[in-house]
Structure formats: C-alpha cells, structure tokens
Scaffold this motif. Structure first.
Motif, PDB file in Angstrom:
ATOM      1  N   ILE A   1       0.843  -1.123   0.018  1.00  0.00           N
ATOM      2  CA  ILE A   1       0.000   0.255   0.060  1.00  0.00           C
ATOM      3  C   ILE A   1       1.006   1.185  -0.149  1.00  0.00           C
ATOM      4  O   ILE A   1       1.669   1.451   0.698  1.00  0.00           O
ATOM      5  N   GLU A   2       0.714   1.999  -0.910  1.00  0.00           N
ATOM      6  CA  GLU A   2       1.516   3.260  -1.244  1.00  0.00           C
ATOM      7  C   GLU A   2       0.731   4.542  -0.932  1.00  0.00           C
ATOM      8  O   GLU A   2       0.761   5.404  -1.752  1.00  0.00           O
ATOM      9  N   GLY A   3      -0.088   4.893   0.224  1.00  0.00           N
ATOM     10  CA  GLY A   3      -0.842   5.650   0.090  1.00  0.00           C
ATOM     11  C   GLY A   3      -2.264   5.774  -0.692  1.00  0.00           C
ATOM     12  O   GLY A   3      -2.749   4.709  -1.336  1.00  0.00           O
ATOM     13  N   PRO A   4      -2.794   6.979  -0.631  1.00  0.00           N
ATOM     14  CA  PRO A   4      -3.991   7.119  -1.687  1.00  0.00           C
ATOM     15  C   PRO A   4      -4.261   6.577  -2.882  1.00  0.00           C
ATOM     16  O   PRO A   4      -5.138   6.064  -3.422  1.00  0.00           O
ATOM     17  N   ASP A   5      -3.005   6.530  -3.744  1.00  0.00           N
ATOM     18  CA  ASP A   5      -3.034   6.068  -5.075  1.00  0.00           C
ATOM     19  C   ASP A   5      -3.303   4.575  -5.097  1.00  0.00           C
ATOM     20  O   ASP A   5      -3.633   4.217  -6.075  1.00  0.00           O
ATOM     21  N   SER A   6      -3.303   3.900  -4.031  1.00  0.00           N
ATOM     22  CA  SER A   6      -3.369   2.315  -3.975  1.00  0.00           C
ATOM     23  C   SER A   6      -4.748   2.115  -4.081  1.00  0.00           C
ATOM     24  O   SER A   6      -5.352   1.005  -4.288  1.00  0.00           O
ATOM     25  N   GLU A   7      -5.755   3.447  -3.680  1.00  0.00           N
ATOM     26  CA  GLU A   7      -7.064   3.111  -3.591  1.00  0.00           C
ATOM     27  C   GLU A   7      -7.771   3.274  -4.846  1.00  0.00           C
ATOM     28  O   GLU A   7      -8.602   4.352  -4.926  1.00  0.00           O
ATOM     29  N   ALA A   8      -7.732   2.967  -5.856  1.00  0.00           N
ATOM     30  CA  ALA A   8      -8.040   3.181  -7.330  1.00  0.00           C
ATOM     31  C   ALA A   8      -8.450   1.797  -7.588  1.00  0.00           C
ATOM     32  O   ALA A   8      -8.038   0.679  -7.345  1.00  0.00           O
ATOM     33  N   GLY A   9      -9.596   1.798  -8.818  1.00  0.00           N
ATOM     34  CA  GLY A   9      -9.908   0.410  -9.408  1.00  0.00           C
ATOM     35  C   GLY A   9     -10.651  -0.529  -8.521  1.00  0.00           C
ATOM     36  O   GLY A   9     -10.514  -1.706  -8.599  1.00  0.00           O
ATOM     37  N   LEU A  10     -11.514   0.260  -7.680  1.00  0.00           N
ATOM     38  CA  LEU A  10     -12.179  -0.750  -6.592  1.00  0.00           C
ATOM     39  C   LEU A  10     -13.553  -1.078  -7.052  1.00  0.00           C
ATOM     40  O   LEU A  10     -13.993  -0.665  -7.915  1.00  0.00           O
ATOM     41  N   VAL A  11     -14.058  -1.987  -6.329  1.00  0.00           N
ATOM     42  CA  VAL A  11     -15.283  -2.598  -6.437  1.00  0.00           C
ATOM     43  C   VAL A  11     -16.200  -2.192  -5.439  1.00  0.00           C
ATOM     44  O   VAL A  11     -15.896  -2.275  -4.205  1.00  0.00           O
ATOM     45  N   PHE A  12     -17.307  -1.322  -5.682  1.00  0.00           N
ATOM     46  CA  PHE A  12     -18.115  -0.767  -4.515  1.00  0.00           C
ATOM     47  C   PHE A  12     -19.106  -2.084  -4.030  1.00  0.00           C
ATOM     48  O   PHE A  12     -19.755  -2.776  -4.644  1.00  0.00           O
ATOM     49  N   ALA A  13     -18.728  -2.047  -2.725  1.00  0.00           N
ATOM     50  CA  ALA A  13     -19.435  -3.258  -2.038  1.00  0.00           C
ATOM     51  C   ALA A  13     -21.002  -2.767  -1.342  1.00  0.00           C
ATOM     52  O   ALA A  13     -21.833  -3.371  -1.254  1.00  0.00           O
TER      53      ALA A  13
END
Length: 166
Positions: A72-84
């Motif tokens: 995990i490298e900060g906020p940039d890791s939080e992409a390409g997500l599946v909304f649950a």
C-alpha cells in the motif's frame, strides 16, 4: 487489508462520494462485479443523499484484490475498486442538546455547528434540534454551493485542514 484462504483484499471505507469516485465496478446482489457506469454512480449518490436526509450517517465500502507482491503506497493504492455498499449509522443528537442550545441562545451565545457530516445529514440534525429557520436556510444554501454568507452558523464536511467540502 485482509487476508484469508489464499486471497488478499484491500478494503476501503470513507465518505460515499470519495469511495464511489475510486470505483470502477460495483458488486451485484450475486457477488459478481459489474462495470460502474455514471448512471449507477449517480443512483448510488442519490441513495446516499436520501439516507442522509433521514439522519443516517453513511460510509461507502469498496475493495479490490491485492497481489502478494503489492504494498500500500498511500491514496494512489485506492483505485480500481469494487463498490460493495454502504454502512449506515444512526447517531441522533442527545435528548438534552436542543434544550442546551436554546439556553445558550437565551444567554446571547451564538451557536455554530461544525460537522464532518454530509449536507443532508446536517440539515436533518439542524431541523431535529429545532434551530431557527435562518440556520437551516443557511445550511441549505451552503449545500447548494452558494457559500455566500458572512457568518455561517453551520459548517459541514469540515476537514482537518480547516476547509469545508461541498
């Protein structure tokens, strides 16, 4: 992040609009991932606003697979997500809050509300406290994006840097 049964998942929670902005898919009722369309995103945001108008505080929850070699490298890791989905919380003001605010007003104290809540939640809270119509009107104007009052009684979605979001 969570691990189990040979899988690693990055799980993210946060303000619904922020989480939805990072999602490229949505989890269907059967658990399958479907593409996130702008229409789906708009529908989910409208549902979040409607629940907020009922006084529910919401968190958006999303996930994505995370390979073993990835860190995990900060906020940039939080992409390409599946909304649950959403987690909804009911946290009404204390029963004594309206009386305390009224007593402060009677003493000449100008009450301000600083909140991390989305506008619909804050409007519900202001109304439930029985605050004067100008405070409710100002909050509604702020939620429409006017941002043009000189001494706002209500701030919403206040960030740690002191700014406020729309």
């Amino acid at each position: 992040m969570c691990e189990g049964e040979g899988q690693r998942l990055l799980v993210v929670k946060g303000a619904p609009e922020a989480v939805l902005a990072a999602c490229t898919a949505v989890e269907g009722a059967d658990g399958a991932s479907l593409p996130m369309t702008e229409a789906t995103r708009a529908d989910l945001l409208a549902r979040a606003a409607a629940r907020g108008g009922e006084g529910l505080r919401l968190l958006g929850i999303a996930w994505r697979p995370m390979p073993e070699c990835e860190t995990i490298e900060g906020p940039d890791s939080e992409a390409g997500l599946v909304f649950a989905g959403f987690c909804a919380f009911l946290d009404p003001p204390k029963p004594s809050a309206a009386t305390a605010i009224a007593r402060l007003g009677a003493l000449g104290v100008r009450v301000k509300i600083v909140s991390g809540d989305a506008a619909p939640v804050l409007l519900h809270v202001v109304a439930s406290l029985g605050l004067a119509w100008p405070a409710l009107q100002a909050a509604a104007a702020w939620s429409r994006g006017s941002r043009r009052w000189t001494s706002p009684p209500v701030f919403r979605r206040t960030r740690s840097d002191g700014s406020s979001s729309r």
